[in-house]
Structures are given as structure tokens and as C-alpha cells.
Design a protein around this motif. Structure first.
Motif, PDB file in Angstrom:
ATOM      1  N   GLN A 762      66.814  60.766  39.601  1.00  0.00           N
ATOM      2  CA  GLN A 762      66.718  61.902  38.502  1.00  0.00           C
ATOM      3  C   GLN A 762      65.751  62.805  38.529  1.00  0.00           C
ATOM      4  O   GLN A 762      65.369  63.877  37.963  1.00  0.00           O
ATOM      5  CB  GLN A 762      66.747  60.881  37.407  1.00  0.00           C
ATOM      6  N   THR A 763      65.122  62.540  39.769  1.00  0.00           N
ATOM      7  CA  THR A 763      63.883  63.338  39.230  1.00  0.00           C
ATOM      8  C   THR A 763      63.990  64.774  40.692  1.00  0.00           C
ATOM      9  O   THR A 763      65.407  64.753  40.890  1.00  0.00           O
ATOM     10  CB  THR A 763      62.889  62.408  40.910  1.00  0.00           C
ATOM     11  N   THR A 769      66.137  67.471  47.343  1.00  0.00           N
ATOM     12  CA  THR A 769      67.184  66.999  48.945  1.00  0.00           C
ATOM     13  C   THR A 769      68.466  66.381  48.332  1.00  0.00           C
ATOM     14  O   THR A 769      68.800  67.119  49.498  1.00  0.00           O
ATOM     15  CB  THR A 769      66.248  65.882  48.896  1.00  0.00           C
ATOM     16  N   SER A 770      68.983  65.753  47.575  1.00  0.00           N
ATOM     17  CA  SER A 770      70.566  65.561  47.952  1.00  0.00           C
ATOM     18  C   SER A 770      71.375  67.087  47.171  1.00  0.00           C
ATOM     19  O   SER A 770      72.565  67.070  48.165  1.00  0.00           O
ATOM     20  CB  SER A 770      70.004  64.612  46.079  1.00  0.00           C
ATOM     21  N   GLY A 771      70.710  68.054  46.724  1.00  0.00           N
ATOM     22  CA  GLY A 771      71.783  69.125  46.585  1.00  0.00           C
ATOM     23  C   GLY A 771      71.508  69.625  48.282  1.00  0.00           C
ATOM     24  O   GLY A 771      72.640  70.668  48.403  1.00  0.00           O
ATOM     25  N   THR A 772      70.891  69.206  48.754  1.00  0.00           N
ATOM     26  CA  THR A 772      70.529  70.972  50.439  1.00  0.00           C
ATOM     27  C   THR A 772      71.593  70.197  51.087  1.00  0.00           C
ATOM     28  O   THR A 772      72.644  70.483  51.327  1.00  0.00           O
ATOM     29  CB  THR A 772      68.783  70.626  50.863  1.00  0.00           C
TER      30      THR A 772
END
Length: 1015
Positions: A762-763, A769-772
Motif C-alpha cells: 500500500q506504500t 512501481t506496480s503502476g508503472t
């Protein structure tokens, strides 16, 4: 950790105070002399004792600067907030050495010091308990007293008379020494000077030394028991069994009635109001008022025990009394209760009439009639002529005639010592619930079946069921212009002007049809009390309603009385209420949203919060200005001149926070530095808070909000917990404010900042990073899907173009080949007809061939038009339909009118849509010509978003649609009977529908609704 006990509902119901239970309250009275009689009216004392069968002595009482009440007991330290309590002992509180608490003191820096019977000392600050190491000079023994001197140094006194200074271990001995049987007493003045009394001597503590004092005018034989610094700088001194005040070098006052037994006084307390309280070892509590009155409280009239061990006055003027059996509270009462010795046999008071000498006639619900005069009570029942003990209305007129209305005994009049129904009064047999004396001296009588007037011995029936709906008369009043107003239970409001009666029900303005009290103001305003919907104002012919939305605490309004100072006093089922008329009028006019009400309930002395309503006379203002109210437990009397509001702003504290049911240590929070850190994964949060007001804790109201989740305040009412089912990770600030029982708000309130920590996933960095990664993946997927979709669209477009080319070829071939052949057949049939002229059979056959060829040519033209893709537009469809309709109808001799928009959108239509619409229109026109006998047909087109509507309307004979659709088909009307169903099916196949609007003799209107993909 701390242990929170159950809630304590103040004066209202049984509750618990950390092992302390509210047992009830005792009504006590002022005495006009110094005789030691149980008081009965001017003070309330409520007893708080431990669980049944177990005593819990209170050894010390202190209210800390943050507003909490702290109680020292032999079973732990109790912190009380007015509703909830928390018990601290060695079993649940690290740092608290034991639960044997004998003394309490708060130093100037807000630290709470706790002395133990075992000789130990504990310090409490910022939520933490810390044991204090005492030096070797401390002799031990019970810590009797903790105090501070003028320099701020902390001193401890043990049970052997040794004074110990905490800072450096200095010791001193009280005058004459002390022992467990000869206690020393230490008090502290407002300037911080400690005064010590022991062995009949008085001393002070100055710069670490015990200095003996000689009171001017005293001799060697004088024996001093107690010394209390007074609020004006003097001293209250108990010596030689005399309690006197020393001020400015001389004796200025003496208290009579103080116990004469040596050593009987265990403690003294002077209140802010100037009263002096004396606790005793065996004789309870004495209270000496500034007016010279003496009150005595003991086990016989409510005190939990006769040994008073501690006294404390809190910030709001409540006096707390610690006894050998528990905790008691004491304060002046605002409401006086008046009842006979038999308490009206447990029956409620329904109606009463007060005389100029404060005498009163009182009607009850089942106990008959009572008379109060000069402190004496008399009862009147069947033997006195009161044949029915349910006395519903009592009125003493200005001429001193007493009228009594009963449930089943009609209307009675007092004649000597008896009651009877003389003359025409005997004709009133219905229950009498309302009596009112008019300005002219006439008596108005309200019964459950109508309104009567009694004047000069004559009874006149004014109205009953013949003139009123629901004529249950419950209230009567007269305005300045002589208009009689009356309220009915179920019938609303009535008005009598002359001989004219008008009735106003809820639909005409009053807040309810159930009206039980009326008050006519001098300015012509009529205030109306209802039994189910609050208060209504009638002013200048306009009704305005005030209910819970406008702040009214209760919807049952039993009585309305003015106090002569611009306030209305209201009896309700939530006690006695007061509000200013100016505020009520402004609220009724819409200038303000709500009205603040002053409320009197059990905390103010009411034995019952339920006022009796629906009977008149009811509440009234006596000649001395006091207001009387009937209640379910006697008469309640309020003096408006002595009303005082609670001006103490209640401190607000946040006591506890639970995350998923687990307590969070609030002492780690620092709103100016680092907020509380809540571990990841916590979802359910509870925040418990308190408003520290002890006058009426059940009336303390709160507002709260959680910044980060909401910006607006939430009205929490009296609820002391805020619950949040799910909070996202992030920073939050919880804020809460409170008001006391009289509506005075602490706008600053309390605040707690905390942060709900996120899981790693949730950070922000994980999300970034996950979004990218997700964006790249989604981008590649979108590109692939889009490319595939474009390819499919190209392939579909190519197939569509191929299909359209094929349709165009078919249309061309049909037109060129089949059309040419049909044209040749037509021409040949015309030539042959000339050759067979005169041959009837041959001529008929040739004509049949000719017409068949012509029909086939028209049908072929329709097929070619439907198949040809260049006609796949709305414009082409409309043009074709219009041309067809005009030709088709003109051939039949029927006028055709077209109503088509000049500009048509370029909507694309499939051949299937065009073909079905055309056939449906053709069927409709065919029915017109065959069945309607119409002379005119109007074909119109309407455009709507995503659809177009084609309407065919004729002026023919019409038909019965229901019989044609539900029953057998009328062959004479629509031929084979499939016309309507065919049209419906064709429209349904292309996603549309059709409607018919027709009646026999009124023509027919057919509407085709066709949906399109364009808009």
C-alpha cells in the motif's frame, strides 16, 4: 492496562462507578431554624456505594485540573468522568505499587501524587504511573496527607505526625507529636500556606519549619480541633466545641449547631457559595448556609454512612462526600417536589388549582382530591361527596368557588365540607377534563364529548358532535379580543367567536390534531401544545410548527406557562423545559434554525420527568412568581427568579482508542511532533471520549469529526464513542467538542492525531512501481487489442462492401433482366388484346396477364429498392414511403397529407429495417383503404434521439381495438385478421414496436417506433 467499568447513568438508572453503584437520591428540605431536622426540599443527596454486601470506603477525593474526579479507596484508584469510570490497581496498572490509597494531591505542574497506606508514594503524569523512592529519613507509616508549601515543595504527613519534604528528605514533627490515636490535620490556604492542627495546637509550615501559632484572644486552656483557611483570607477555627471565623484580627462569625463532642469533626469544607460543611466521625454531615440555616445529613436521610472521611467541591459546585461506605454527592436542588405523606397513594397528579396563599387543591388519578394549606394536607374521597376518585380537573374561581371535574361523577361544586352537583350541573354526565374561567367570570367546561358554558346557574351546551369532529375538549383559553380557543384530542383546534365555531385540523396548519394545552399571549399570539408533534405558534393567522428539527427535546407538550420575564416554561415527558419567547418567535419566523432549551429533569430534583398532560387547569404561575407543574409523582415547583445556568465549560478528553478491539497507548501521541502510529492491517477503530461535567452528565452533548475522512462536524448527541469501520492508510486528526447541560460549548475540545500505516503493497513506492509495470503491460495489451480490433473492423468493412456490391449486382440484374421481361410481357399483352377484341374469354385472360405483369413489376421495384445499398439511409426511406403513400392512396381516391421534417439526418438504415418499415406502412395503408372508409390520411415523421417515429392517422370509422386483439378476429374489419399481428411482428424483428389509438367512430392512429444506432 486500564480496566474500564460499565457506564453510570446519572440519577436516572442504576449504574456502576468502578465498583460504585448509584443507589438513588434523597429529597431534603431547608429548615428555618437551627434544629437538626431531616431536610426535605432544598438539597439533593445521591448515594454511591460499592456492590451490594461490600463496603468501599472513600479515603480521598480530588478533582484534577483536567476535570477528572479521582477517588482513593482501599481497592484501587478510581478515575471518574461523569458516566464511565476506570479502576487502577497493581493488577492492571504497571507503576502503581498497590491499591491501598489513603491520600491524593495535585501539584501546580498537574502531577497527581498518590499516598498509600503502606507508606509508599506514586506519581502520575502524562498517563503513566511511577513509584517514587523515598529517602532513608522517611519513617514509613500510612501517608495521611500530601500537601505543598508556599515554595512549592511537596510534603508528606504520616500517621505518627512526621512531616517529610520530598525534595531533600527533611523531616519535621507536628506540635506535641502524634500517634495513630491522635491524628494531625493539615489544610492549605489559597496562597499555599499549610496549616497544621494536632494536640489542641495550631501551627504553620514555613521554610521547612513547623511554627506554632497563637490565636489572638485565645488562652492556654483553649483546645483547637480544626482549622480551615477561608476564601476571604480568614480562618474557620473549631476550638472548645465552638466553630467560629477569625478574620482581620478578630472573631467575625460563629456557627450554631455544630457538634459539641470533642474530636467529632473529621473535616471542614467551605464552598464557593459561602456554605460551610462539617464532616463527622459518627454523626454524618452538617451544612451551614450563609443565610444561617443548618442542614443535617445522616444514614436516616440518605447519607451512605455517618463517618465522613473526605470532602471535595468540584468546578461546577457539586459537593462530593466520601464516607466509610462509599461516595455521596450533594448540591442544591432547582425543583421542589410537593407531596402529602401518603404520596398521593402512588397516583399521578392530573390537575390542581393554587390559591394566593400558596394553598392548593390537587386532583389525582385514582386517589381523589387533596388540599394543601399551611404545610398540612387533607384528603377528600367518597365520604366527602367525591363519588369518583379519578379527579381530572380542579378549578378555584376568582370568587372562591371550587369546581371539581371527575371521570364518572360529572362536575362537582364544593358546598361546605361536601361536594355535590347542584341544579343544571348535574346534567353534565360526560367525564370533565377541562375547566376554564373566562374574563367575564363564566365557567367553560370541556368534556370528552363537547364544550359547555356555565353562567349564573345555567348550563349551555355550545358544541358537540353535531358541530365538531372529535369534540374531546382538552384545553381552553381566551385571547384579549374575547375569542375562546379550545384544543381537542383528535379534533385539532377550535375557535368560538360569538356563536360561530371554526375548526382547524392538521391539514390547515396546526402541527397535530391532538392538542392538549394552550397559552394565549398578551400580544395575541396563541401557543399550542400537542401530544405528538411538539409546539405550534398561531400568529397573525399563520401557523408555524416547532419540533425536534428546531431543537425541541420532546414532542409531548403538556403545559405552557410564561414567567413574566420573557420565557415560556413547558411541561413535557422529558421534564420541564424553558426557552425565551424571542428565540421561539425568531425560530418560527425562520430567522434561526433552532432554539436552545434549558431542561430540568431528575438531576435538578424532579421525582419524575413525566408531566401530566391533557387536563386543565394544569401548570400555573402562582402569585409569588413560582411555577407549579403536575407530574406522575407529585407537584413540581420551580422558581424562575432563582434559575442559574451552568457556566463551567466542560473539559473534553479522549480517553481511549481501540484498533480492531485492541487498546492503543494514547500517551505516545504528540500532536505537535509525531502522531500515533497505527500498525498496518487495522480496520475497525473506536475512539472513546468524555465531557467532564458532573451536574448532568447524561445531558452532555458532543460533536466530532475525523479530518482526513470528513470535514463536517457530526452531531453525536450524548454518545461517547465514535466508530469507523474502515480507514485507508494515511494521516488523520480526530476532533471532539462538548457542551454542558445548559448548552455551553467547549469549542476547543480535544484532538488526537494518528497515522494508519500501510502494508508494503500500500506504500507509494510500491504503488508507483506496480503502476508503472501495470501501465506498460496494459499499454502493450491495449496496443495489441486495438490493432486486432482495427484489423477486424477492416475485414468487416471489406466484407460489408463486398456484400453491398453483391446486393447492387442483384438489384441491377433483377431490374435489367427480370424487369425487361416483365415490361415485354406487358407490351405483348396489350398487343394481343387488340387482336382478340370481341372474344370475352380471351380478353379477360389477356387483361389478367397484363395486371399480373404490372403488379409483378411494382413488386420487383420494391425488392430492387430494398436490396439496393444506395438506399440504406433514412432520407431514402422517407422519400420512397412518401411517394408510395401518395400514389397508393390517390389511386383509392383518399387524400394524403405528408408531414416530414425538411432536413433529415444522415442516419444509416439496414435493408431489413427499410423493408420491414415499408411493409408495415403498406399494411397500415391497405387497412385504411379496405376498412376505414376514410377520406384523408396523414403520414408524419418525428425524430427523437436514437429513434424515429412514423405515424399513420386516418379520419375513418375506427374500431374496437380490444376486441380485435383479445378476441376472435373480425374478418369484416381487417380481412384475414393477420394485419395487426403482422405489423407488430415486423416492428419487433427490427427492435421497434407499434401502437394503435382508436375508438369506434373516431378514426385510427398507428404509431411505428423504430430505434436506430445513430443519434
Amino acid at each position: 492496562m486500564l480496566v474500564s467499568k460499565a457506564c453510570w447513568s446519572h440519577w436516572n438508572q442504576l449504574g456502576r462507578l468502578g465498583g460504585i453503584t448509584v443507589c438513588g437520591f434523597l429529597v431534603v428540605a431547608n429548615l428555618g431554624s437551627t434544629e437538626f431536622k431531616p431536610a426535605r426540599e432544598s438539597f439533593d443527596i445521591w448515594e454511591v456505594e460499592e456492590d451490594a454486601g461490600q463496603q468501599n470506603p472513600i479515603t480521598a477525593i480530588l478533582q484534577s485540573s483536567d476535570g477528572y474526579l479521582w477517588l482513593g479507596t482501599y481497592h484501587g484508584l478510581v478515575r471518574f468522568d461523569g458516566v464511565r469510570s476506570t479502576v487502577f490497581d497493581s493488577g492492571n496498572t504497571p507503576g502503581l505499587q498497590n491499591g491501598l490509597v489513603t491520600s491524593l494531591f495535585e501539584s501546580s505542574d498537574g502531577v497527581l501524587w498518590i499516598g498509600h497506606e503502606t507508606g509508599q508514594l506514586t506519581r502520575y503524569a502524562t498517563g503513566l504511573f511511577q513509584p517514587i523512592k523515598l529517602g532513608s529519613t522517611w519513617p514509613g507509616g500510612t501517608v495521611e496527607t500530601i500537601t505543598a508549601d508556599e515554595e512549592g515543595d511537596l510534603w508528606m504527613l504520616n500517621d505518627t505526625g512526621v512531616l517529610f519534604r520530598l525534595r531533600d528528605g527533611t523531616t519535621a514533627t507536628v506540635p506535641g507529636g502524634a500517634s495513630p490515636t491522635r491524628k494531625a490535620a493539615v489544610t492549605r490556604s489559597a496562597t499555599g500556606k499549610p496549616w497544621i492542627v494536632c494536640n489542641g495546637q495550631v501551627a504553620t509550615l514555613e521554610h521547612g519549619d513547623v511554627v506554632t501559632c497563637q490565636i489572638k484572644g485565645s488562652g492556654p486552656s483553649d483546645y483547637f480541633d480544626r482549622v480551615l483557611p477561608s476564601r476571604d483570607g480568614g480562618l474557620w477555627i473549631l476550638a472548645n466545641q465552638r466553630l467560629r471565623k477569625w478574620h482581620a484580627g478578630g472573631w467575625t462569625a460563629e456557627i450554631d449547631g455544630c457538634p459539641r463532642t470533642p474530636g467529632a469533626i473529621s473535616g471542614l469544607l467551605e464552598t464557593r457559595s459561602g456554605s460551610l460543611l462539617a464532616g463527622t466521625l459518627r454523626d454524618g454531615l452538617y451544612l451551614f448556609t450563609p443565610a444561617g440555616e443548618t442542614l443535617h445529613f445522616s444514614r436516616t436521610n440518605g447519607l451512605s454512612h455517618d463517618w465522613v472521611r473526605a470532602l471535595c467541591e468540584d468546578h461546577e459546585g457539586n459537593v462530593w462526600v466520601g464516607t466509610a461506605a462509599g461516595l455521596d454527592g450533594l448540591r442544591p436542588r432547582k425543583v421542589q417536589m410537593l407531596s402529602p405523606p401518603d404520596s398521593f397513594q402512588g397516583c399521578g397528579v392530573l390537575s390542581f388549582s393554587v390559591g394566593g396563599d400558596s394553598s392548593a387543591w390537587v386532583g389525582t388519578e385514582g386517589a381523589g382530591l387533596y388540599h394543601y394549606q399551611g404545610g398540612q394536607w387533607s384528603a377528600f374521597t367518597e365520604t366527602s361527596g367525591v363519588s369518583n376518585l379519578f379527579v381530572w380537573s380542579v378549578l378555584e374561581t376568582r370568587a372562591k368557588d371550587l369546581f371539581v371535574g371527575t371521570w364518572g361523577g360529572g362536575l362537582l361544586v364544593k358546598r361546605g365540607d361536601r361536594f355535590e352537583s347542584p341544579g343544571e350541573l348535574g346534567g353534565i354526565s360526560a367525564p370533565v377534563v377541562c375547566l376554564y374561567e373566562g374574563k367575564g367570570g363564566e365557567l367553560w367546561v370541556g368534556t370528552i364529548s363537547g364544550l359547555y358554558r356555565y353562567e349564573r346557574g345555567t348550563v349551555t351546551r355550545i358544541a358537540g358532535k353535531e358541530r365538531l369532529a372529535f369534540p374531546d375538549i382538552r384545553a381552553i383559553t381566551e385571547t384579549a379580543d374575547g375569542t375562546i380557543w379550545f384544543g381537542m384530542s383528535g379534533g385539532g383546534l377550535g375557535r368560538l367567536r360569538g356563536e360561530t365555531i371554526e375548526q382547524f385540523t392538521k391539514s390547515q396548519g396546526p402541527g397535530s390534531d391532538f392538542i392538549i394545552c394552550l397559552f394565549a399571549d398578551t400580544d395575541g399570539t396563541l401557543w399550542i401544545g400537542t401530544s405528538d408533534n411538539g409546539l405550534t405558534r398561531l400568529k397573525n393567522g399563520q401557523f408555524r410548527n416547532l419540533s425536534a428539527k428546531q431543537g425541541l427535546p420532546n414532542s409531548v407538550i403538556c403545559h405552557i406557562v410564561e414567567d413574566g420575564a420573557g420565557n415560556l416554561w413547558i411541561g413535557s415527558h422529558a421534564g420541564i423545559l424553558r426557552a425565551g419567547k424571542d428565540d421561539l418567535n425568531r425560530c418560527a419566523d425562520g430567522a434561526i434554525q433552532s432554539v436552545h432549551w434549558l431542561g430540568y429533569g431528575k438531576a435538578e430534583g424532579l421525582a419524575s420527568q413525566t408531566c401530566s398532560g391533557g387536563f386543565q387547569p394544569g401548570a400555573t404561575r402562582a402569585t409569588d412568581g413560582r411555577i407549579w407543574f403536575p407530574t406522575a409523582k407529585g407537584l413540581a415547583i420551580v422558581d424562575p427568579a432563582n434559575v442559574s445556568t451552568n457556566k463551567a465549560i466542560p473539559p473534553v478528553v479522549i480517553e481511549e482508542m481501540l484498533a480492531d478491539g485492541q487498546a492503543v497507548d494514547l500517551h505516545l501521541a504528540n500532536p505537535f511532533k509525531t502522531p500515533l502510529q497505527i500498525p498496518p492491517g487495522k480496520q475497525r477503530f473506536e475512539l472513546r471520549y468524555a465531557g467532564l461535567s458532573f451536574v448532568s452528565p447524561d445531558k452532555v452533548r458532543f460533536r466530532c469529526r475525523l479530518i482526513g475522512l470528513e470535514d463536517q462536524w457530526t452531531d453525536a448527541g450524548t454518545k461517547r464513542v465514535a466508530e469507523y469501520s474502515y480507514l485507508r492508510p494515511g494521516a488523520y486528526r480526530f476532533q471532539v467538542i462538548a457542551c454542558n447541560n445548559d448548552g455551553l460549548w467547549n469549542e476547543q475540545g480535544a484532538m488526537l492525531a494518528f497515522t494508519v500505516l500501510p502494508h508494503s503493497w500500500q506504500t507509494w513506492w510500491f504503488k508507483t512501481t506496480s503502476g508503472t509495470s501495470l501501465a506498460v503491460t496494459l499499454g502493450a495489451g491495449v496496443f495489441w487489442v486495438s490493432r486486432r480490433r482495427v484489423r477486424r473492423k477492416l475485414e468487416q468493412s471489406e466484407r460489408q462492401r463486398a456484400l453491398e456490391r453483391e446486393r447492387a449486382r442483384i438489384a441491377r440484374d433483377i431490374h435489367d433482366d427480370l424487369g425487361a421481361s416483365l415490361t415485354r410481357i406487358t407490351m405483348l399483352s396489350q398487343s394481343v388484346r387488340a387482336e382478340v377484341e370481341g372474344q370475352a374469354q380471351a380478353t379477360g385472360d389477356v387483361d389478367q396477364i397484363y395486371h399480373t405483369a404490372r403488379e409483378l413489376t411494382r413488386a420487383m421495384d420494391e425488392i430492387v429498392w430494398a436490396v439496393n445499398p444506395k438506399h440504406d439511409t433514412l432520407d431514402s426511406l422517407v422519400t420512397y414511403l412518401g411517394r408510395f403513400a401518395q400514389h397508393f392512396l390517390s389511386t383509392a381516391g383518399v387524400r394524403c397529407r405528408l408531414d416530414v421534417p425538411v432536413y433529415l439526418p444522415s442516419w444509416a438504415l439496414t435493408s431489413e429495417v427499410r423493408h420491414n418499415v415499408f411493409l408495415a406502412l403498406k399494411e397500415a395503408l391497405h387497412n385504411v383503404i379496405k376498412h376505414a372508409a376514410a377520406t384523408e390520411v396523414r403520414v408524419s415523421l418525428q425524430l427523437e434521439p436514437g429513434a424515429f417515429i412514423l405515424v399513420v392517422a386516418d379520419n375513418g370509422c375506427g374500431f374496437d381495438l380490444e376486441s380485435q386483439t383479445a378476441g376472435p378476429i373480425d374478418g369484416a374489419r381487417i380481412g384475414a385478421g393477420n394485419g395487426l399481428s403482422n405489423m407488430r411482428k415486423r416492428l419487433e424483428e427490427i427492435g421497434g414496436y407499434c401502437e394503435w389509438n382508436t375508438e369506434p367512430g373516431e378514426g385510427t392512429r398507428v404509431k411505428f417506433v423504430i430505434k436506430t444506432d445513430d443519434s
